[in-house]
Design an enzyme around this catalytic site. Sequence first.
Site, PDB file in Angstrom:
ATOM      1  N   THR A 158       0.825  -1.213   0.000  1.00  0.00           N
ATOM      2  CA  THR A 158       0.000   0.000   0.000  1.00  0.00           C
ATOM      3  C   THR A 158       0.862   1.267   0.000  1.00  0.00           C
ATOM      4  O   THR A 158       2.001   1.233   0.425  1.00  0.00           O
ATOM      5  CB  THR A 158      -0.819  -0.032   1.297  1.00  0.00           C
ATOM      6  N   ASP A 212      -7.539  -3.932   3.861  1.00  0.00           N
ATOM      7  CA  ASP A 212      -7.718  -3.025   4.998  1.00  0.00           C
ATOM      8  C   ASP A 212      -7.772  -1.553   4.594  1.00  0.00           C
ATOM      9  O   ASP A 212      -8.338  -0.723   5.314  1.00  0.00           O
ATOM     10  CB  ASP A 212      -6.568  -3.199   5.993  1.00  0.00           C
ATOM     11  N   GLY A 243      -3.460  -7.094   4.486  1.00  0.00           N
ATOM     12  CA  GLY A 243      -4.638  -6.400   4.990  1.00  0.00           C
ATOM     13  C   GLY A 243      -5.461  -7.228   5.952  1.00  0.00           C
ATOM     14  O   GLY A 243      -6.102  -6.681   6.855  1.00  0.00           O
TER      15      GLY A 243
HETATM   16  N1  GLY Z   1      -2.625  -3.580   2.723  1.00  0.00           N
HETATM   17  C1  GLY Z   1      -3.185  -3.714   1.472  1.00  0.00           C
HETATM   18  C2  GLY Z   1      -4.055  -4.858   1.303  1.00  0.00           C
HETATM   19  O1  GLY Z   1      -3.915  -5.858   2.002  1.00  0.00           O
HETATM   20  O2  GLY Z   1      -4.926  -4.811   0.468  1.00  0.00           O
END
Ligand code: GLY
Length: 309
Positions: free
Chosen positions: A178, A209, A232
């Site tokens: 991310t 997330d 996430g």
């Molecule tokens: N942290 C990004 C995802 O898991 O979509």
Amino acid sequence: MVSPTIIVHGGAGDWPKSKQAAGLSGVREAATRGFRLLQQGKSSIKAVEAAVIEMEDNPVFNAGSGSTLNLVGDVEADAGIMDGKTRRGAGVALVRRTKNPISLARLVMEKTDHALLAGKSAERLGEAFGLPKANLKLPERVYQWKQAKRRMEKGVLGDFPRNLKLIRSKGQSILGDTVGALAIDQNGDLAGADSTGGVSLKLPGRIGDSPILGAGLYADNRIGAATATGVGEIAMRLVVSKSTCDAMRSLTAQQAASQTVNMVTKMAGRGLGIVTLDRKGRYGVAHNTPHLCWAGVTKNRGLVSQLHR
Ligand code: GLY
């Protein structure tokens, strides 16, 4: 008047040597762009949105144009934004054609009564407000997707062993996950924003997330702001951004970030990074992945960027 600060990250994970310089330069550019706005007296919301747009438009990052692909080779991007003054925030999920998902999240926050919109309906809201469209699926990501599929066919285990069983093979690479940004402006208002293509080879329809308030990001002027990166599912199950903000009631930004990552390592294993900003403008960085590519700008320390804490 508060001294403005911004911290941005370009993702936790294993940054290959070939991408490290581009990743660091990308986070520096994003942090500088956001900080310039803060210095001009603009709001922290504007600053974090601008910083995230800079990273969504930079294909080295897994967000916006350059998003990683799901199991069937499509982009399904997520983004979230939160205003620490009003504690309003919103996320968008499963975005395929809006050039900057973070601006779509801001529209949901500012123009609707909702906190999460997904798919075509979310994109239609962007169209109604004239947000630019783009093909977020870049050739380099298609190449990486083919390689990951090949690893998957050989049965290489990744972060989703149950998906592996489900689809009989699975490969997972987190190449810079991310992107995110946290800022405090001259009025002392905090804001957070994040954006992602998600994890590669995720099942179609999987939402991470990043668009979920409390998991991928949280901001509250009374305590601080935090945004997570990494797997996430861990961030959602442990509600890491809200619990990290709560920890800032008694801990500094750095102490809270480190405490969260230690807790995650014990409870869920590796695969998470977090950046934090407290209401005094102090930032923190922690991760249990090999790298977390980040940059921060404060008046006193100037621009700092690193691949580690
Ligand atoms: N942290 C990004 C995802 O898991 O979509």
